[in-house]
Design an enzyme around this catalytic site. Structure first.
Site, PDB file in Angstrom:
ATOM      1  CB  SER A 163      -0.919   0.005   1.218  1.00  0.00           C
ATOM      2  OG  SER A 163      -1.661  -1.183   1.267  1.00  0.00           O
TER       3      SER A 163
HETATM    4  C1  LIG Z   1      -3.276  -4.040  -0.468  1.00  0.00           C
HETATM    5  S1  LIG Z   1      -2.745  -5.687  -0.253  1.00  0.00           S
HETATM    6  C2  LIG Z   1      -2.120  -5.734   1.382  1.00  0.00           C
HETATM    7  C3  LIG Z   1      -0.990  -4.784   1.634  1.00  0.00           C
HETATM    8  C4  LIG Z   1      -0.175  -5.124   2.838  1.00  0.00           C
HETATM    9  N1  LIG Z   1      -0.918  -5.053   4.079  1.00  0.00           N
HETATM   10  C5  LIG Z   1       1.102  -4.286   2.957  1.00  0.00           C
HETATM   11  O1  LIG Z   1       1.853  -4.575   3.868  1.00  0.00           O
HETATM   12  O2  LIG Z   1       1.311  -3.374   2.149  1.00  0.00           O
HETATM   13  C6  LIG Z   1      -4.282  -6.535  -0.095  1.00  0.00           C
HETATM   14  C7  LIG Z   1      -4.147  -8.033   0.130  1.00  0.00           C
HETATM   15  O3  LIG Z   1      -5.381  -8.514   0.599  1.00  0.00           O
HETATM   16  C8  LIG Z   1      -5.469  -9.862   0.196  1.00  0.00           C
HETATM   17  N2  LIG Z   1      -6.837 -10.326   0.341  1.00  0.00           N
HETATM   18  C9  LIG Z   1      -7.902 -10.134  -0.471  1.00  0.00           C
HETATM   19  N3  LIG Z   1      -8.976 -10.745   0.024  1.00  0.00           N
HETATM   20  C10 LIG Z   1      -8.607 -11.344   1.181  1.00  0.00           C
HETATM   21  C11 LIG Z   1      -9.282 -12.117   2.142  1.00  0.00           C
HETATM   22  N4  LIG Z   1     -10.558 -12.442   2.023  1.00  0.00           N
HETATM   23  N5  LIG Z   1      -8.570 -12.577   3.211  1.00  0.00           N
HETATM   24  C12 LIG Z   1      -7.260 -12.280   3.359  1.00  0.00           C
HETATM   25  N6  LIG Z   1      -6.569 -11.543   2.459  1.00  0.00           N
HETATM   26  C13 LIG Z   1      -7.238 -11.070   1.394  1.00  0.00           C
HETATM   27  C14 LIG Z   1      -4.939  -9.840  -1.216  1.00  0.00           C
HETATM   28  O4  LIG Z   1      -4.510 -11.143  -1.619  1.00  0.00           O
HETATM   29  C15 LIG Z   1      -3.814  -8.830  -1.103  1.00  0.00           C
HETATM   30  O5  LIG Z   1      -2.562  -9.454  -0.956  1.00  0.00           O
END
Ligand SMILES: C[S@@+](CC[C@H](N)C(=O)[O-])C[C@H]1O[C@@H](n2cnc3c(N)ncnc32)[C@H](O)[C@@H]1O
Length: 411
Positions: A64
């Site tokens: 992010s």
């Molecule tokens: C914006 S990224 C996370 C960024 C991260 N927190 C960082 O350190 O920058 C969003 C993540 O959410 C995950 N995601 C989407 N749906 C999800 C769910 N139902 N449960 C867990 N993770 C999920 C995606 O696979 C993706 O890797």
């Protein structure tokens, strides 16, 4: 990067980061979570997409952007010793959280995508954060094995608050979650209130990849033309009734433009206006447009990815928000509305009226009071306001609460 984040928060009148939050951001080397990327890109004010759904053309995973990471950490108010669940991994944010909890805390980071989990785990190890627990799991169910949590930070765009998050949050806990509200995304900071409902203590602008898995939610998104690379579409969350064939004919008809008299300065944040229109209007939609559709003048929305739009009463025509440099007022821009199809002018006027009401009554004031209630709560026990029904909760947006509160203060 941190200097820029701190300065920008001050410029936008946002609460300053605490000393430990700032220190955490200065400590964790972001490049270790984005290997192979030029340092200038690693430390730029941007999210970096790390995985994409080629078919749909949407991002699935990213590290992010620094500003929203800082905002969410600040809203979470993480203290030494806290037990934290992060939903959506990447490693970087988990490392920052671990800096804030200290060795006495406990950090769990889960992701639905095992590849993301594997990568985050390796990066965290390499960066020296070996006690962060990473696991592959669907965040819809939380992660019961390591509950309860003092804080839950969701870093994917959610549509609802599933029961597991409530059950796994410790008493007095807090949750920070990017939430879709009638198609708009706002980062909500939620606390449990009496009578089993959630109360929102802060609302911030954000954009996130959609949550996948059991909590995934896609709204109807019909296109209004068939011109590749020049497409105009509508996002119809919370289902206003739309006659798509008629709306397609409407786009092809000559538009009618109305100006609202509502003026703004360049770069002035007006995201509350969108939330207000979404609250006030039943026939609410968001218009999307390919770059070429805007460049060629087919449509001139205020934002390509989702501009406030109203449908007419029978869903056969629409009007969307536009903006022009004001013809006489130097440095000022004016909102307007462009109508297409049956009742084009009346629908555009109604959209302008809503913008004018925001300008007159709500601009510069605290936003709506947002609460989330159990689905079982009947209408007559909900507070006043726009009710948005989700799968597990009933969200209520109440603008009068803030104005009533101010009136009392004035007295
Ligand atoms: C914006 S990224 C996370 C960024 C991260 N927190 C960082 O350190 O920058 C969003 C993540 O959410 C995950 N995601 C989407 N749906 C999800 C769910 N139902 N449960 C867990 N993770 C999920 C995606 O696979 C993706 O890797």
């Amino acid at each position: 990067m941190v200097d820029r984040t701190v300065a920008k928060r001050a410029m936008l009148d946002m609460p300053p980061l605490s000393a430990p939050e700032e220190q955490a951001l200065r400590t964790v080397p972001r490049e270790l979570f984005l290997p192979g990327l030029e340092l200038t890109d690693v430390y730029a004010e941007q999210a970096v997409v790390t995985k994409r759904d080629q078919e749909r053309g949407v991002a699935l995973s990213s590290v992010s952007a620094p500003a929203i990471i800082a905002t969410m950490l600040h809203r979470a108010d993480i203290r030494p010793g806290h037990r934290i669940l992060e939903i959506g991994s990447g490693g970087y944010n988990a490392a920052l959280i671990r800096e804030l909890t200290g060795a006495g805390g406990d950090v769990t980071s889960i992701d639905i995508d095992p590849e993301v989990v594997d990568r985050a785990g390796r990066f965290l190890d390499h960066a020296g954060y070996r006690d962060v627990h990473v696991a592959a799991a669907d965040g819809e169910h939380g992660f019961a094995r390591r509950a309860p949590y003092d804080r839950i930070l969701v870093t994917a765009g959610a549509w609802d608050v599933p029961p597991a998050w409530r059950d796994q949050l410790a008493p007095g806990g807090r949750m920070v979650v990017p939430m879709r509200i009638r198609g708009l995304t706002r980062c909500l900071t939620l606390e449990r209130a009496a009578e089993g409902h959630w109360s929102c203590v802060a609302v911030d602008m954000c954009g996130f990849v959609r949550m996948q898995g059991a909590g995934e939610h896609w709204e109807p998104m019909p296109y209004l033309n068939d011109e590749p690379d020049r497409r105009v579409g509508l996002r119809l969350e919370d289902g206003p009734s739309a006659d798509v064939a008629a709306l397609r004919r409407a786009l092809a008809r000559e538009p009618d433009t109305v100006w609202s008299g509502v003026l703004v300065q360049a770069e002035e944040p007006t995201d509350d206006q969108d939330l207000w229109i979404a609250t006030a209007a039943d026939e609410w939609a968001l218009l999307t447009a390919d770059r070429e559709a805007i460049r060629s003048g087919l449509v001139t929305p205020t934002w390509a990815l989702g501009t406030p739009t109203l449908l007419n009463a029978d869903g056969t025509g629409f009007a969307y928000r536009t903006l022009r440099r004001h013809p006489t007022r130097e440095g000022r821009w004016e909102f307007g509305a462009i109508g297409h199809g049956p009742q084009a002018r009346a629908t555009a006027e109604r959209l302008c009226d809503l913008m004018a009401a925001w300008d007159r009554d709500l601009r510069g004031r605290p936003g709506p009071e947002i609460t989330l209630h159990p689905v079982s709560k009947p209408d007559h026990r909900l507070p006043a306001g726009r009710v948005i029904d989700k799968r597990s909760t009933r969200m209520v947006l109440n603008w009068t609460a803030t104005t009533e509160e101010e009136k009392k203060e004035e007295l």
